[in-house]
Design a protein around this motif. Structure first.
Motif, PDB file in Angstrom:
ATOM      1  N   VAL A  30     -11.606  -7.359 -10.092  1.00 41.36           N
ATOM      2  CA  VAL A  30     -12.598  -8.361  -9.727  1.00 41.36           C
ATOM      3  C   VAL A  30     -12.078  -9.207  -8.585  1.00 41.36           C
ATOM      4  O   VAL A  30     -11.007  -9.755  -8.651  1.00 41.36           O
ATOM      5  N   LEU A  36     -11.696 -14.784 -15.602  1.00 41.62           N
ATOM      6  CA  LEU A  36     -10.277 -14.676 -15.915  1.00 41.62           C
ATOM      7  C   LEU A  36      -9.425 -14.433 -14.685  1.00 41.62           C
ATOM      8  O   LEU A  36      -8.249 -14.682 -14.693  1.00 41.62           O
TER       9      LEU A  36
ATOM     10  N   LEU B  22     -17.921 -32.124  -3.594  1.00 38.22           N
ATOM     11  CA  LEU B  22     -17.704 -31.073  -4.597  1.00 38.22           C
ATOM     12  C   LEU B  22     -19.016 -30.417  -4.987  1.00 38.22           C
ATOM     13  O   LEU B  22     -19.084 -29.198  -5.195  1.00 38.22           O
ATOM     14  N   ASN B  24     -21.630 -30.131  -3.048  1.00 36.80           N
ATOM     15  CA  ASN B  24     -22.016 -29.263  -1.919  1.00 36.80           C
ATOM     16  C   ASN B  24     -21.239 -27.952  -1.941  1.00 36.80           C
ATOM     17  O   ASN B  24     -21.795 -26.889  -1.688  1.00 36.80           O
ATOM     18  N   ILE B  25     -19.955 -28.061  -2.264  1.00 33.78           N
ATOM     19  CA  ILE B  25     -19.126 -26.842  -2.288  1.00 33.78           C
ATOM     20  C   ILE B  25     -19.574 -25.910  -3.414  1.00 33.78           C
ATOM     21  O   ILE B  25     -19.680 -24.706  -3.248  1.00 33.78           O
ATOM     22  N   GLU B  26     -19.878 -26.530  -4.551  1.00 33.55           N
ATOM     23  CA  GLU B  26     -20.286 -25.722  -5.702  1.00 33.55           C
ATOM     24  C   GLU B  26     -21.628 -25.036  -5.465  1.00 33.55           C
ATOM     25  O   GLU B  26     -21.840 -23.901  -5.890  1.00 33.55           O
ATOM     26  N   ARG B  28     -22.924 -24.112  -2.631  1.00 33.66           N
ATOM     27  CA  ARG B  28     -23.085 -23.210  -1.489  1.00 33.66           C
ATOM     28  C   ARG B  28     -23.178 -21.781  -2.002  1.00 33.66           C
ATOM     29  O   ARG B  28     -22.615 -21.443  -3.040  1.00 33.66           O
ATOM     30  N   SER B  32     -20.498 -12.930  -3.133  1.00 33.58           N
ATOM     31  CA  SER B  32     -20.631 -11.630  -3.796  1.00 33.58           C
ATOM     32  C   SER B  32     -21.085 -11.799  -5.245  1.00 33.58           C
ATOM     33  O   SER B  32     -20.289 -11.716  -6.165  1.00 33.58           O
ATOM     34  N   VAL B  35     -20.312  -9.003  -8.055  1.00 32.79           N
ATOM     35  CA  VAL B  35     -18.939  -8.987  -8.545  1.00 32.79           C
ATOM     36  C   VAL B  35     -18.721 -10.142  -9.509  1.00 32.79           C
ATOM     37  O   VAL B  35     -18.067 -10.002 -10.531  1.00 32.79           O
ATOM     38  N   ILE B  36     -19.336 -11.267  -9.203  1.00 35.70           N
ATOM     39  CA  ILE B  36     -19.190 -12.425 -10.091  1.00 35.70           C
ATOM     40  C   ILE B  36     -19.758 -12.086 -11.479  1.00 35.70           C
ATOM     41  O   ILE B  36     -19.127 -12.351 -12.489  1.00 35.70           O
ATOM     42  N   PHE B  38     -20.012  -9.200 -12.860  1.00 32.06           N
ATOM     43  CA  PHE B  38     -19.117  -8.275 -13.547  1.00 32.06           C
ATOM     44  C   PHE B  38     -17.892  -9.020 -14.085  1.00 32.06           C
ATOM     45  O   PHE B  38     -17.514  -8.870 -15.222  1.00 32.06           O
ATOM     46  N   SER B  39     -17.326  -9.879 -13.196  1.00 29.56           N
ATOM     47  CA  SER B  39     -16.083 -10.520 -13.602  1.00 29.56           C
ATOM     48  C   SER B  39     -16.314 -11.486 -14.757  1.00 29.56           C
ATOM     49  O   SER B  39     -15.513 -11.564 -15.669  1.00 29.56           O
ATOM     50  N   LYS B  40     -17.438 -12.193 -14.690  1.00 32.53           N
ATOM     51  CA  LYS B  40     -17.739 -13.150 -15.771  1.00 32.53           C
ATOM     52  C   LYS B  40     -17.825 -12.423 -17.115  1.00 32.53           C
ATOM     53  O   LYS B  40     -17.162 -12.773 -18.068  1.00 32.53           O
ATOM     54  N   GLY B  42     -17.003  -9.319 -17.816  1.00 29.97           N
ATOM     55  CA  GLY B  42     -15.778  -8.584 -18.119  1.00 29.97           C
ATOM     56  C   GLY B  42     -14.749  -9.518 -18.738  1.00 29.97           C
ATOM     57  O   GLY B  42     -14.103  -9.189 -19.743  1.00 29.97           O
ATOM     58  N   ALA B  43     -14.636 -10.685 -18.155  1.00 31.63           N
ATOM     59  CA  ALA B  43     -13.659 -11.653 -18.638  1.00 31.63           C
ATOM     60  C   ALA B  43     -13.994 -12.103 -20.050  1.00 31.63           C
ATOM     61  O   ALA B  43     -13.122 -12.166 -20.925  1.00 31.63           O
TER      62      ALA B  43
END
Lengths: 198, 418
Positions: A30, A36, B22, B24-26, B28, B32, B35-36, B38-40, B42-43
């Motif tokens: 990832v 994680l 913070l 504004n940064i969050e 934006r 990808s 992928v986020i 999947f990673s969320k 998956g994690a």
């Protein structure tokens, strides 16, 4: 006191190893900075950077732009640049130097390509506080050419050596020395007795 | 604090600004989103799997977890070849305890999964263990069996030693980041432990990085093989400059006469030290540092009656500033070019033509800024250009360019004096 006495932790460590392997495998698969794969969220990392370097960055940006709104924009852009490029540093010194380098470049680009606001909240504040002595010095610093001013700021505000300033501004050290020296001379001419840039 | 710093102190980030930036940064757009996702998930799935797995195993084997949490030491560590390898694997800087390592029959190095590192020395049937780990924690179990605990200050390190019947078997201490512990199977005296703790806590090259104030670190090849304490001997008995760099003297800091420092590295006649009272790294002219042992001997010698003349003959070498000192003590003067510096510097006395004062300039070429230098002032001559000499005016501690005709070498003055 032998290490073998604590044999009963073996199962805990098996689980620990498994969780580490799973975590690292996911980190490889990832690429997004969430979950994680990364320990902190983007906002948390930005918050940490803000707390550590916020004042240094906004002061540097203000020294170029002379208004809070533009300086705040530069601070935000610098944090975003850091998060997006995720640079790796040997230590905090290098990290800070990188942040200031980016902030300086962003500020100069803004002056070059954008219209910069004309308010000067700092001057207003100094006048409101009846700090004419400081207002006089600030007015003198504002009059300096940009290249002298940035050297003066990094030297007197951040305490960097001329060699370090040269790295941050991507210039030769001899140029920085000469800019600093000429900046001082100009300030001396303007400020006379009020001059204290020793 | 100078006026510019006072001005800049008025500019500060605010809480409003923090939340605005913070947020504004969050908000934006993410680069990808797939992928986020999947990673969320998956994690989360991985976490659930690990938690369930752990829970099941702990439920099935309750007797094996009865004392979970009391110690940081797992069953087995990974054996590595050396202390640097421990550091490489864990990021924890640990070095051999030299007085013990030299005598040890066998030395082993281990790293444990909780990022705890250990060095074990076996000497004549005795075993000495050194453990280090991040955070504040107990690194040895069963320390309760040593009823005598004492807190002592060993070379600025608060240390707890534990023992029985006058012998001490465990020493524990912490610094800002790490916990340390040593165990001595055969027991040791307080003095022996003090020496060992002092040796371990002697700052390493890498420690400099932690306590620096933006100074330039020495290059790897510049570090000394072993670090020694020294005492600052200021030429005029007051203070010397500690610089941020051996090459570029931009930032300077005052280091008082008599300060104790730890010498780490050398370059171009400057020594990189840790000023112990300030806990800061600095580069100091090596001529101003006297190794602690020598300082003690000097004191003894002077007590034994070293003559005034002998002491006087040592002074000139000690107080001669280097060319680069000029940069630190200047007031915006133009520095001489490299080829203008003299091979050796000499003291001179100002001889003002009308007996009052002469001008000291900021530059040999452009006479714009001028300063008064009184007749009889002592100066150190560093460089020459166009009939002007670049000097340090000792009473002002400032660099100036002075008409060379107004300077008389100190020896000539002494000879000319009746």
């Amino acid at each position: 006191m032998e290490i073998g006495e604590v044999r009963h932790y073996s199962f805990f460590w098996i689980i620990y190893y498994i969780s580490q392997i799973v975590k690292e495998a996911l980190a490889v698969l990832v690429s997004a900075p969430v979950g994680l794969a990364k320990e902190k969220t983007t906002a948390e990392r930005a918050g940490d950077l803000f707390d550590i370097y916020g004042n240094s960055i906004i002061r540097l940006a203000y020294s170029y732009l002379h208004n809070m709104s533009d300086a705040e924009d530069i601070l935000q852009e610098t944090l975003i640049r850091y998060i997006e490029s995720a640079p790796v540093f040997l230590n905090k010194i290098h990290e800070k130097a990188w942040m200031l380098h980016v902030a300086a470049n962003q500020s100069k680009n803004r002056i070059k390509y954008n219209k910069v606001r004309e308010s000067d909240e700092l001057m207003e504040e100094l006048v409101a506080e009846e700090r004419e002595d400081l207002a006089f010095v600030w007015e003198a610093v504002k009059q300096l050419p940009e290249k002298y001013r940035e050297a003066v700021h990094l030297f007197y505000q951040e305490g960097y050596s001329t060699a370090e300033i040269a790295k941050i501004l991507n210039r030769k050290e001899t140029t920085v020395r000469s800019d600093l020296s000429r900046g001082r001379e100009k300030l001396k001419e303007i400020l006379k007795e009020a001059y204290d840039f020793e | 604090m100078n006026k510019y710093q006072q001005i800049m102190d008025q500019i500060e980030v605010t809480e409003d600004m923090r939340s605005r930036i913070l947020s504004n940064i969050e908000e934006r757009p993410s680069p990808s989103p797939v992928v986020i996702w999947f990673s969320k998930y998956g994690a989360i799935a991985a976490c659930v799997a690990v938690i369930i797995g752990s829970f099941m195993i702990f439920r099935w084997i309750p007797d094996r977890i009865s004392s979970f949490g009391k110690t940081e030491i797992p069953e087995e560590g990974v054996v590595v070849a050396s202390a640097p390898e421990l550091t490489e694997k864990t990021g924890i800087i640990i070095k051999d305890i030299e007085p013990i390592a030299e005598k040890a029959d066998k030395t082993s190095y281990q790293v444990y999964p909780s990022n705890l590192v250990e060095i074990i020395y076996e000497i004549d049937g005795d075993t000495v263990r050194l453990r280090k780990s991040e955070g504040r924690k107990e690194l040895f179990e069963n320390i309760a069996k040593y009823p005598e605990a004492e807190k002592l200050l060993f070379n600025q390190t608060d240390t707890t030693i534990r023992g029985l019947e006058g012998k001490y078997y465990v020493a524990e201490w912490t610094d800002k980041t790490y916990s340390y512990a040593m165990e001595f199977e055969a027991g040791k005296s307080k003095d022996e432990i003090e020496n060992l703790v002092s040796d371990i806590m002697k700052p390493s090259a890498a420690d400099l990085e932690a306590i620096n104030s933006g100074i330039e670190y020495p290059r790897e090849d510049e570090y000394r093989d072993s670090y020694e304490y020294a005492v600052v001997k200021a030429p005029h008995g007051h203070s010397v400059y500690g610089f941020g760099s051996a090459d570029h003297m931009g930032s300077s800091y005052t280091v008082l006469d008599g300060e104790r420092v730890l010498m780490l590295a050398d370059r171009n006649g400057y020594t990189c030290v840790i000023v112990l009272s300030q806990n800061k790294g600095r580069w100091i002219n090596s001529n101003y540092l006297v190794p602690e042992e020598d300082a003690a001997e000097d004191t003894l010698e002077s007590e034994l009656g070293k003559t005034e003349k002998e002491s006087e003959s040592l002074k000139p070498e000690l107080i001669k500033p280097s060319a680069s000192d000029l940069e630190a003590i200047n007031s915006g003067i133009e520095y001489p070019r490299e080829d203008e510096y003299r091979d050796s510097y000499e003291y001179a006395v100002v001889k003002a033509p009308h007996g009052h004062s002469v001008y000291g300039f900021g530059s040999a070429d452009h006479m714009g800024s001028s300063y008064t230098v009184l007749d009889g002032e002592r100066v150190l001559m560093l460089a020459d250009r166009n009939g002007y000499t670049c000097v340090i005016v000792l009473s002002q501690n400032k660099g100036r360019w002075i008409n060379s005709n107004y300077l008389v070498p100190e020896e000539d003055v002494a000879e000319g004096t009746p």
